[in-house]
Design an enzyme around this catalytic site. Structure first.
Site, PDB file in Angstrom:
ATOM      1  N   ALA A 284       0.807  -1.225   0.000  1.00  0.00           N
ATOM      2  CA  ALA A 284       0.000   0.000   0.000  1.00  0.00           C
ATOM      3  C   ALA A 284       0.846   1.283   0.000  1.00  0.00           C
ATOM      4  O   ALA A 284       0.426   2.303  -0.545  1.00  0.00           O
ATOM      5  CB  ALA A 284      -0.927  -0.012   1.215  1.00  0.00           C
TER       6      ALA A 284
ATOM      7  N   PHE B 231      -2.820   1.121   5.131  1.00  0.00           N
ATOM      8  CA  PHE B 231      -3.599   0.629   6.270  1.00  0.00           C
ATOM      9  C   PHE B 231      -2.971   1.019   7.607  1.00  0.00           C
ATOM     10  O   PHE B 231      -3.660   1.320   8.552  1.00  0.00           O
ATOM     11  CB  PHE B 231      -3.721  -0.900   6.205  1.00  0.00           C
ATOM     12  CG  PHE B 231      -4.866  -1.373   5.355  1.00  0.00           C
ATOM     13  CD1 PHE B 231      -5.676  -0.474   4.671  1.00  0.00           C
ATOM     14  CD2 PHE B 231      -5.153  -2.724   5.257  1.00  0.00           C
ATOM     15  CE1 PHE B 231      -6.734  -0.907   3.894  1.00  0.00           C
ATOM     16  CE2 PHE B 231      -6.217  -3.179   4.484  1.00  0.00           C
ATOM     17  CZ  PHE B 231      -7.000  -2.266   3.802  1.00  0.00           C
ATOM     18  N   ARG B 232      -1.630   0.973   7.693  1.00  0.00           N
ATOM     19  CA  ARG B 232      -1.022   1.015   9.027  1.00  0.00           C
ATOM     20  C   ARG B 232      -0.242   2.261   9.398  1.00  0.00           C
ATOM     21  O   ARG B 232       0.193   2.388  10.528  1.00  0.00           O
ATOM     22  CB  ARG B 232      -0.155  -0.236   9.240  1.00  0.00           C
ATOM     23  CG  ARG B 232      -1.022  -1.454   9.412  1.00  0.00           C
ATOM     24  CD  ARG B 232      -0.292  -2.745   9.542  1.00  0.00           C
ATOM     25  NE  ARG B 232      -1.257  -3.839   9.488  1.00  0.00           N
ATOM     26  CZ  ARG B 232      -1.811  -4.292   8.385  1.00  0.00           C
ATOM     27  NH1 ARG B 232      -1.493  -3.777   7.226  1.00  0.00           N
ATOM     28  NH2 ARG B 232      -2.693  -5.265   8.435  1.00  0.00           N
TER      29      ARG B 232
ATOM     30  N   HIS C 100      -3.693  -9.723  -4.239  1.00  0.00           N
ATOM     31  CA  HIS C 100      -4.967  -9.518  -3.554  1.00  0.00           C
ATOM     32  C   HIS C 100      -6.085  -9.078  -4.486  1.00  0.00           C
ATOM     33  O   HIS C 100      -7.100  -8.550  -4.034  1.00  0.00           O
ATOM     34  CB  HIS C 100      -4.783  -8.518  -2.400  1.00  0.00           C
ATOM     35  CG  HIS C 100      -3.884  -9.043  -1.322  1.00  0.00           C
ATOM     36  ND1 HIS C 100      -3.207  -8.241  -0.441  1.00  0.00           N
ATOM     37  CD2 HIS C 100      -3.547 -10.321  -0.991  1.00  0.00           C
ATOM     38  CE1 HIS C 100      -2.482  -9.002   0.384  1.00  0.00           C
ATOM     39  NE2 HIS C 100      -2.674 -10.260   0.064  1.00  0.00           N
TER      40      HIS C 100
ATOM     41  N   CYS D 193     -20.646 -11.052 -10.978  1.00  0.00           N
ATOM     42  CA  CYS D 193     -21.898 -11.434 -10.316  1.00  0.00           C
ATOM     43  C   CYS D 193     -21.692 -12.770  -9.621  1.00  0.00           C
ATOM     44  O   CYS D 193     -21.191 -13.727 -10.222  1.00  0.00           O
ATOM     45  CB  CYS D 193     -23.016 -11.540 -11.347  1.00  0.00           C
ATOM     46  SG  CYS D 193     -24.510 -12.264 -10.632  1.00  0.00           S
TER      47      CYS D 193
ATOM     48  N   CYS E 169     -29.279  -9.994 -13.379  1.00  0.00           N
ATOM     49  CA  CYS E 169     -29.961 -11.247 -12.983  1.00  0.00           C
ATOM     50  C   CYS E 169     -30.437 -11.185 -11.528  1.00  0.00           C
ATOM     51  O   CYS E 169     -31.096 -12.102 -11.050  1.00  0.00           O
ATOM     52  CB  CYS E 169     -29.040 -12.450 -13.185  1.00  0.00           C
ATOM     53  SG  CYS E 169     -27.858 -12.700 -11.843  1.00  0.00           S
TER      54      CYS E 169
ATOM     55  N   THR F 193       5.658  -1.567   2.110  1.00  0.00           N
ATOM     56  CA  THR F 193       4.841  -2.610   2.753  1.00  0.00           C
ATOM     57  C   THR F 193       5.299  -2.835   4.186  1.00  0.00           C
ATOM     58  O   THR F 193       6.502  -2.838   4.463  1.00  0.00           O
ATOM     59  CB  THR F 193       4.878  -3.945   1.965  1.00  0.00           C
ATOM     60  OG1 THR F 193       4.224  -4.961   2.739  1.00  0.00           O
ATOM     61  CG2 THR F 193       6.281  -4.396   1.613  1.00  0.00           C
ATOM     62  N   SER F 194       4.326  -3.042   5.071  1.00  0.00           N
ATOM     63  CA  SER F 194       4.665  -3.293   6.475  1.00  0.00           C
ATOM     64  C   SER F 194       5.074  -4.757   6.677  1.00  0.00           C
ATOM     65  O   SER F 194       5.532  -5.132   7.748  1.00  0.00           O
ATOM     66  CB  SER F 194       3.463  -2.979   7.368  1.00  0.00           C
ATOM     67  OG  SER F 194       2.391  -3.840   7.046  1.00  0.00           O
TER      68      SER F 194
ATOM     69  N   ILE G 281       9.016   6.140  -1.376  1.00  0.00           N
ATOM     70  CA  ILE G 281       9.467   5.317  -2.501  1.00  0.00           C
ATOM     71  C   ILE G 281       9.364   6.034  -3.852  1.00  0.00           C
ATOM     72  O   ILE G 281      10.207   5.842  -4.725  1.00  0.00           O
ATOM     73  CB  ILE G 281       8.718   3.962  -2.504  1.00  0.00           C
ATOM     74  CG1 ILE G 281       9.373   3.006  -3.485  1.00  0.00           C
ATOM     75  CG2 ILE G 281       7.237   4.133  -2.776  1.00  0.00           C
ATOM     76  CD1 ILE G 281       9.071   1.563  -3.256  1.00  0.00           C
TER      77      ILE G 281
HETATM   78  P1  NAD Z   1       0.432  -1.403   5.226  1.00  0.00           P
HETATM   79  O1  NAD Z   1      -0.548  -0.296   5.301  1.00  0.00           O
HETATM   80  O2  NAD Z   1       0.366  -2.464   6.229  1.00  0.00           O
HETATM   81  O3  NAD Z   1       1.893  -0.771   5.295  1.00  0.00           O
HETATM   82  C1  NAD Z   1       2.303   0.265   4.459  1.00  0.00           C
HETATM   83  C2  NAD Z   1       3.794   0.461   4.639  1.00  0.00           C
HETATM   84  O4  NAD Z   1       4.235   1.353   3.638  1.00  0.00           O
HETATM   85  C3  NAD Z   1       4.175   1.042   5.985  1.00  0.00           C
HETATM   86  O5  NAD Z   1       5.287   0.324   6.498  1.00  0.00           O
HETATM   87  C4  NAD Z   1       4.588   2.492   5.647  1.00  0.00           C
HETATM   88  O6  NAD Z   1       5.672   2.933   6.425  1.00  0.00           O
HETATM   89  C5  NAD Z   1       5.035   2.366   4.239  1.00  0.00           C
HETATM   90  N1  NAD Z   1       4.826   3.575   3.428  1.00  0.00           N
HETATM   91  C6  NAD Z   1       3.735   4.373   3.369  1.00  0.00           C
HETATM   92  N2  NAD Z   1       3.902   5.322   2.440  1.00  0.00           N
HETATM   93  C7  NAD Z   1       5.139   5.139   1.919  1.00  0.00           C
HETATM   94  C8  NAD Z   1       5.895   5.787   0.923  1.00  0.00           C
HETATM   95  N3  NAD Z   1       5.432   6.842   0.262  1.00  0.00           N
HETATM   96  N4  NAD Z   1       7.130   5.310   0.635  1.00  0.00           N
HETATM   97  C9  NAD Z   1       7.647   4.241   1.301  1.00  0.00           C
HETATM   98  N5  NAD Z   1       6.971   3.584   2.250  1.00  0.00           N
HETATM   99  C10 NAD Z   1       5.726   4.012   2.541  1.00  0.00           C
HETATM  100  O7  NAD Z   1       0.361  -2.003   3.729  1.00  0.00           O
HETATM  101  P2  NAD Z   1       0.650  -3.475   3.183  1.00  0.00           P
HETATM  102  O8  NAD Z   1       1.888  -4.022   3.772  1.00  0.00           O
HETATM  103  O9  NAD Z   1       0.519  -3.405   1.701  1.00  0.00           O
HETATM  104  O10 NAD Z   1      -0.524  -4.396   3.734  1.00  0.00           O
HETATM  105  C11 NAD Z   1      -1.834  -3.944   3.819  1.00  0.00           C
HETATM  106  C12 NAD Z   1      -2.890  -4.578   2.946  1.00  0.00           C
HETATM  107  O11 NAD Z   1      -3.627  -3.457   2.534  1.00  0.00           O
HETATM  108  C13 NAD Z   1      -2.496  -5.247   1.675  1.00  0.00           C
HETATM  109  O12 NAD Z   1      -3.053  -6.492   1.731  1.00  0.00           O
HETATM  110  C14 NAD Z   1      -3.190  -4.449   0.546  1.00  0.00           C
HETATM  111  O13 NAD Z   1      -3.971  -5.325  -0.230  1.00  0.00           O
HETATM  112  C15 NAD Z   1      -4.153  -3.537   1.228  1.00  0.00           C
HETATM  113  N6  NAD Z   1      -4.232  -2.126   0.775  1.00  0.00           N
HETATM  114  C16 NAD Z   1      -4.109  -1.799  -0.531  1.00  0.00           C
HETATM  115  C17 NAD Z   1      -4.182  -0.472  -0.921  1.00  0.00           C
HETATM  116  C18 NAD Z   1      -4.036  -0.150  -2.385  1.00  0.00           C
HETATM  117  O14 NAD Z   1      -4.412  -0.940  -3.237  1.00  0.00           O
HETATM  118  N7  NAD Z   1      -3.449   1.015  -2.722  1.00  0.00           N
HETATM  119  C19 NAD Z   1      -4.367   0.535   0.017  1.00  0.00           C
HETATM  120  C20 NAD Z   1      -4.505   0.175   1.379  1.00  0.00           C
HETATM  121  C21 NAD Z   1      -4.432  -1.168   1.743  1.00  0.00           C
END
Ligand code: NAD
Length: 240
Positions: free
Chosen positions: A24, A35-36, A121, A129, A152, A190-191, A231
């Protein structure tokens, strides 16, 4: 930081077998909350925590509330790819990057032009549907109030992996193959807390594991190169 960026630039220039694995955080610079992080979805106030609402059992029990949350908080139809998505797509075109493996459901890697994208995901852009399997686009989910329905009468469900649901095995296996054969693995945004996706990093066998993240993760100590920061800013600076 300058030294780390130079190192990553060198590894990228020397390799034609790079794989990217992200989450994310890759899309926060496009305006989609993760999310986090402190400003992410888990720190906002709802009647239920997000992982409860976007779970399979909640969806079945309470589709109205599921769709209220999903439409308000998980759909960003106007979001555009940022510098990270664009840099990864350029690396693929240059013959350096083999695949993007993403936990995201927003379709922004494809919007940036990436072709080999493993969506662990699923995607908000694919919907179907649950009764007759008719396919629908994102607009069909966004437009109506309440629960979206097929002609339907069946409920239209996003092709997104909800909590309690399994991942597509073919996508997972292909991701394992890419990661286990990669020379350079770049993990970013990603966390690494959502399994089984987070466990994919364990299949990497090389010595160029790069981590680009804003916050600390469980693999910081294992990574061969850790770059802390945004990033999009980082990849945008080092990919020509
Ligand atoms: P997460 O929210 O758990 O963690 C996000 C991580 O990214 C954190 O460690 C944060 O420090 C880091 N981060 C945030 N912005 C950043 C940036 N600009 N540059 C570098 N690092 C950055 O996300 P996750 O690990 O992907 O897991 C959460 C779940 O949430 C996944 O399963 C995903 O499917 C879903 N999700 C998807 C979206 C989307 O499609 N954009 C959005 C929210 C959640």
């Amino acid at each position: 930081m300058e030294k780390e960026l130079e190192q990553l630039k060198r590894w990228i220039s020397e390799s034609s077998n790079i794989v990217f694995f992200g989450g994310a955080g890759v899309s926060t610079e496009s305006g989609i909350p993760d999310f986090r992080s402190v400003d992410g979805l888990y720190n906002m106030q709802y009647d239920y925590p997000p992982e409860t609402i976007i779970s399979h059992s909640f969806y079945q029990r309470n589709p109205e509330e599921f769709y209220r949350f999903y439409k308000n908080k998980m759909l960003f139809p106007d979001a555009k790819p940022n510098a990270a998505h664009l840099a990864l797509s350029r690396l693929e075109r240059q013959g350096k990057l083999k695949a993007v493996i993403t936990q995201n459901i927003d379709g922004l890697h494809q919007a940036a032009g990436s072709r080999e994208v493993m969506e662990l995901h699923g995607s908000v852009h694919r919907n179907y549907c649950t009764r007759c399997r008719q396919a629908y686009d994102l607009e069909a989910i966004m437009k109506p109030d309440g629960v979206p329905r097929c002609i339907c009468g069946g409920i239209i469900k996003p092709d997104v992996v909800l909590y309690e649901e399994g991942l597509d095995q073919a996508t997972l296996q292909k991701s394992v193959r890419y990661i286990s054969q990669a020379e350079v693995l770049i993990v970013g945004g990603t966390s690494l807390t959502v399994y089984p996706a987070a466990g994919l990093v364990d299949y990497y066998r090389g010595t160029k594991l790069v981590l680009i993240n804003r916050d600390v993760t469980a693999i910081d100590s294992r990574a061969n190169l850790v770059i802390s920061g945004k990033i999009g800013e980082i990849l945008g600076q080092i990919v020509d």
